[in-house]
Motif scaffolding. Structure first.
Motif, PDB file in Angstrom:
ATOM      1  N   UNK A   2       0.766  -1.082  -0.133  1.00  0.00           N
ATOM      2  CA  UNK A   2       0.238   0.195  -0.073  1.00  0.00           C
ATOM      3  C   UNK A   2       0.976   1.579   0.350  1.00  0.00           C
ATOM      4  N   UNK A   3       1.591   1.723   1.183  1.00  0.00           N
ATOM      5  CA  UNK A   3       2.108   2.663   1.243  1.00  0.00           C
ATOM      6  C   UNK A   3       3.983   2.513   1.644  1.00  0.00           C
ATOM      7  N   UNK A   4       4.855   3.077   1.847  1.00  0.00           N
ATOM      8  CA  UNK A   4       6.240   3.400   1.966  1.00  0.00           C
ATOM      9  C   UNK A   4       6.511   4.561   2.680  1.00  0.00           C
ATOM     10  N   UNK A   5       7.160   4.254   3.400  1.00  0.00           N
ATOM     11  CA  UNK A   5       7.464   5.749   4.091  1.00  0.00           C
ATOM     12  C   UNK A   5       9.020   5.199   4.036  1.00  0.00           C
ATOM     13  N   UNK A  65      15.292  10.018   2.923  1.00  0.00           N
ATOM     14  CA  UNK A  65      15.717  10.409   2.084  1.00  0.00           C
ATOM     15  C   UNK A  65      16.490  12.149   2.019  1.00  0.00           C
ATOM     16  N   UNK A  66      17.912  11.841   2.297  1.00  0.00           N
ATOM     17  CA  UNK A  66      18.590  12.494   2.658  1.00  0.00           C
ATOM     18  C   UNK A  66      18.044  13.238   3.817  1.00  0.00           C
ATOM     19  N   UNK A  67      17.888  12.326   5.490  1.00  0.00           N
ATOM     20  CA  UNK A  67      17.697  12.970   6.360  1.00  0.00           C
ATOM     21  C   UNK A  67      16.484  13.248   6.844  1.00  0.00           C
ATOM     22  N   UNK A  68      15.377  13.135   5.883  1.00  0.00           N
ATOM     23  CA  UNK A  68      14.078  13.418   5.822  1.00  0.00           C
ATOM     24  C   UNK A  68      13.090  12.123   5.284  1.00  0.00           C
ATOM     25  N   UNK A  69      12.238  12.220   6.118  1.00  0.00           N
ATOM     26  CA  UNK A  69      11.072  11.005   5.842  1.00  0.00           C
ATOM     27  C   UNK A  69       9.872  11.501   5.076  1.00  0.00           C
ATOM     28  N   UNK A  70       9.338  10.480   4.517  1.00  0.00           N
ATOM     29  CA  UNK A  70       8.301  11.137   3.415  1.00  0.00           C
ATOM     30  C   UNK A  70       7.944   9.278   3.177  1.00  0.00           C
ATOM     31  N   UNK A  71       7.043  10.252   2.632  1.00  0.00           N
ATOM     32  CA  UNK A  71       5.121   8.590   2.245  1.00  0.00           C
ATOM     33  C   UNK A  71       5.220   8.396   0.765  1.00  0.00           C
ATOM     34  N   UNK A  72       5.532   7.564   0.547  1.00  0.00           N
ATOM     35  CA  UNK A  72       5.114   7.449  -1.256  1.00  0.00           C
ATOM     36  C   UNK A  72       3.556   6.812  -1.074  1.00  0.00           C
ATOM     37  N   UNK A  73       3.038   6.905  -2.512  1.00  0.00           N
ATOM     38  CA  UNK A  73       1.389   5.943  -2.461  1.00  0.00           C
ATOM     39  C   UNK A  73       2.546   5.084  -3.928  1.00  0.00           C
ATOM     40  N   UNK A  74       2.120   3.164  -3.138  1.00  0.00           N
ATOM     41  CA  UNK A  74       2.473   2.133  -4.292  1.00  0.00           C
ATOM     42  C   UNK A  74       1.529   1.514  -5.032  1.00  0.00           C
ATOM     43  N   UNK A  75       0.889   0.925  -4.127  1.00  0.00           N
ATOM     44  CA  UNK A  75      -0.429   0.141  -4.925  1.00  0.00           C
ATOM     45  C   UNK A  75       0.198  -1.082  -5.519  1.00  0.00           C
ATOM     46  N   UNK A  76       1.644  -1.859  -5.283  1.00  0.00           N
ATOM     47  CA  UNK A  76       1.650  -2.614  -5.790  1.00  0.00           C
ATOM     48  C   UNK A  76       0.835  -4.229  -5.827  1.00  0.00           C
ATOM     49  N   UNK A 119      -3.640  -3.306 -11.640  1.00  0.00           N
ATOM     50  CA  UNK A 119      -2.736  -2.451 -10.287  1.00  0.00           C
ATOM     51  C   UNK A 119      -1.075  -2.482 -10.931  1.00  0.00           C
ATOM     52  N   UNK A 120      -1.046  -3.434 -11.139  1.00  0.00           N
ATOM     53  CA  UNK A 120       0.422  -3.862 -11.757  1.00  0.00           C
ATOM     54  C   UNK A 120       1.046  -3.195 -12.269  1.00  0.00           C
TER      55      UNK A 120
END
Length: 665
Positions: free
Chosen positions: A134-137, A140-151, A214-215
């Motif tokens: 679903x998601x990945x946190x 990157x360069x010391x900062x955290x982000x969330x990405x929508x994956x949906x794989x 979806x893939x």
């Protein structure tokens, strides 16, 4: 503002201590993995799942449920962990759904500990898959982000864990399912929300997003609230029970959906929710549930309808974004296939080249047709819902052609929002969503009487366009007067040259104005000075906690100032006062409605740029100027209009005046 993501999009995380909230139309397994900077999961000890729910900085649910809350402390993760991946899988219980395509689209949200939503993602486009990332946190360069994956993975949890790089993934997947099976005899309730507003929940399926698997679905922009349209949709919270919502999908059949609403400690709505999909005679595939007006959650019918309208807006945004993304993907895929096949000079000419082109075009057309079919199905659902919702809207939300205006009575309390017009997209111009703005107004309105960027305005006569702009302002002012209790709204008009006397006639003739429209330099200065002093007095009284010291003759009603033909008749001092009212007025109940052509104010240079930015620009003719940054849509705004020959405006204003007269006695 919440970032509503689509596949591939990321968003920064402002906190390290977070919750990930999952809502689905059926019980799902929620787990998470930790990975190093190369994306590798070192072993089962870096997998949190129902059989082993806690890792340093991470805790997941112990069993399958329709709603989950996962605790994440990014600061407490192992130093080598650079990524947290949220995994969802169907438990595969007997009689339960075997694929995500047969259940509601899962919804995941990353929230702060106080329930404030940071980012969300509705995982659409799933079909045969029984597991999904679903998601990945990620760091990157010391900062955290969330990405929508949906794989998605048709091979289920084992295939998904294997793709994470885990050895003996099948054994681990079997252990997870066994742990879930041991807990299936216990019912699980989601924890109560941490705030009165709660967090967003998706009760039922999201719209079927596209025909692309979806893939292989491409990344696209995110869906979210309309830029500049006041507040976003009301926040909601999940229901207490971790069970599929009313109106849930029938396995293998079309998916129904319901819209978000406020459910945090709210009383149950009068409508118990959408009825179950009709399975049809003798096992026919299920049909979508019949739309019901007011089936969103809320404290009152008005709030339920408000939430339902916003749900329709969000659904239209998402399904259109998915369709456009699918079409772009199909064309991109065709281009890539042609480049690959035709990179060999020997296949560029002759029958081989023609066959390659035809095959690539056929695949593109097939994918596009599938996406259009899904879009048409979703549009049909939304159209059916609109046909049910529109007649049920109260006067604050209703169009001027709605019969509810003929039974109008001055209300005893102000509504939570009012309608500014309609919105639609090019893919479905006949499907119009009411544009609702929350009350009290948090920013002023600007009715643009100029031609800039508007195709409809370019072909119009200048005088006609200016007349339409003032007519539109009058309709907005009349609605504001009509939806407030007697004596709680006062309207002032500045018309420096008296050029709009005919358009202002409904207001002046009915007697709803505080005074006749102010004209000339003296009239402009008098009104602006009066309202500026009122703002200053109220601000000082509120700031000093001395509201009881306000002058007894001060009008405590909200004030609306309509300014026509700005900046004609305004000197530098008047312009400064107007900017002050635009900036400070809304907080103390003084609101601005400007009718102006920005080009006419060009002589002031950039000094007025903050004024324009502080106002919500509307147009007197349909125009696609309202930008939606989350999905990249340009929404076409359609201003309100009176039905030809209608006397409803005069009837409404006469009742407003009569109620005010009785209130003053």
């Amino acid at each position: 503002m919440t970032a509503e993501l689509v596949r591939g999009q990321n968003h920064p995380l402002p906190h390290t201590r977070l919750e990930i909230r999952v809502s689905a139309g059926a019980p799902v397994i929620a787990g998470a993995t930790l990975a190093d900077d190369s994306g590798r999961v070192t072993g089962p000890e870096w997998v949190a799942h129902p059989g082993s729910p806690a890792l340093p900085g991470l805790e997941v649910s112990r069993q399958a449920a329709a709603d989950h809350r996962l605790a994440v402390d990014l600061g407490a993760l192992p130093e080598a962990a650079h990524r947290v991946t949220l995994l969802l899988a169907l438990p595969g219980t007997p009689g339960g759904p075997a694929r995500f395509g047969a259940v509601a689209a899962p919804f995941a949200a990353v929230t702060a500990l106080d329930g404030t939503e940071v980012a969300s993602y509705t995982i659409t486009g799933l079909d045969t898959e029984s597991a999904v990332v679903a998601l990945e946190l990620y760091r990157r360069q010391g900062a955290w982000k969330v990405r929508a994956v949906g794989q998605g993975y048709a091979g289920g949890l084992a295939a998904m864990l294997a793709d994470q790089g885990l050895d003996r993934a099948a054994e681990l997947a079997a252990a997870v399912h066994e742990a879930v099976a041991h807990g299936m005899d216990r019912s699980v309730a989601a924890p109560p929300p941490r705030t009165a507003e709660g967090d967003r929940a998706r009760h039922g399926a999201a719209l079927s997003a596209s025909g692309v698997p979806a893939d292989t679905a491409p990344a696209g922009p995110a869906a979210g609230p309309l830029a500049g349209a006041a507040a976003g949709p009301a926040e909601t919270s999940p229901g207490a029970a971790a069970v599929p919502p009313p109106g849930g999908p029938v396995a293998g059949g079309p998916i129904s959906y319901a819209h978000p609403g406020r459910a945090a400690a709210a009383p149950p709505p009068a409508a118990a929710g959408r009825p179950q999909a009709d399975p049809g005679p003798q096992g026919e595939p299920g049909r979508p549930a019949t739309p019901v007006a007011g089936d969103a959650s809320g404290w009152s019918m008005d709030e339920r309808l408000y939430n339902q309208v916003w749900g329709m807006f969000e659904d239209l945004a998402r399904t259109t974004a998915a369709y456009r993304s699918a079409v772009d993907f199909a064309e991109s895929r065709m281009d890539q296939e042609l480049d690959r096949v035709l990179s060999d000079p020997r296949s560029r000419i002759g029958s081989a080249g023609d066959a390659a082109r035809a095959e690539a075009r056929a695949k593109c057309d097939e994918l596009t047709a599938r996406a259009r079919e899904a879009l048409d199905r979703d549009l049909a659902q939304l159209t059916a819902e609109s046909e049910v919702v529109e007649p049920a809207l109260p006067v604050a939300y209703a169009g001027w052609d709605n019969p509810v205006w003929h039974g109008y009575r001055v209300p005893r309390e102000a509504p939570m929002a009012l309608r500014l017009g309609d919105l639609h997209l090019p893919e479905s111009p006949e499907l119009r969503i009411p544009m609702l703005m929350r009350l009290p107004l948090e920013r002023g309105l600007w009715i643009d009487s100029g031609r800039a960027g508007s195709e409809a305005a370019i072909v119009m006569d200048d005088a006609e366009l200016r007349r339409l702009a003032v007519d539109t302002a009058v309709l907005h002012a009349a609605r504001l007067l009509a939806v407030h209790p007697a004596g709680q709204y006062t309207v002032h008009v500045i018309d420096p040259a008296g050029a709009a006397a005919a358009s202002f006639a409904p207001l002046t003739a009915s007697g709803v104005l505080a005074a006749p429209p102010a004209a000339g330099a003296h009239g402009v200065a008098s009104v602006l000075t009066h309202l500026t002093q009122r703002v200053e007095l109220v601000r000082m009284a509120v700031g000093g906690g001395a509201t009881d010291a306000l002058p007894p003759d001060l009008d405590t009603a909200d004030q609306l100032l309509i300014v026509n033909d700005f900046p004609h008749g305004f000197d530098d001092r008047a312009v400064t006062q107007l900017r002050y009212l635009a900036d400070e007025g809304p907080a103390v109940g003084v609101h601005l409605l400007l009718v102006a052509d920005r080009e006419d104010a060009a002589a002031y240079g950039p000094v007025l740029d903050p004024l324009w930015r502080s106002l919500l620009r509307l147009t007197p003719v349909p125009d696609d100027h309202l930008a939606d940054p989350w999905v990249g849509h340009a929404w076409t705004y359609v201003p309100p209009q009176l039905p030809a020959g209608s006397g409803v405006l005069g009837q409404v204003l006469s009742q407003v005046v009569e109620a005010r007269t009785n209130w003053r006695r």
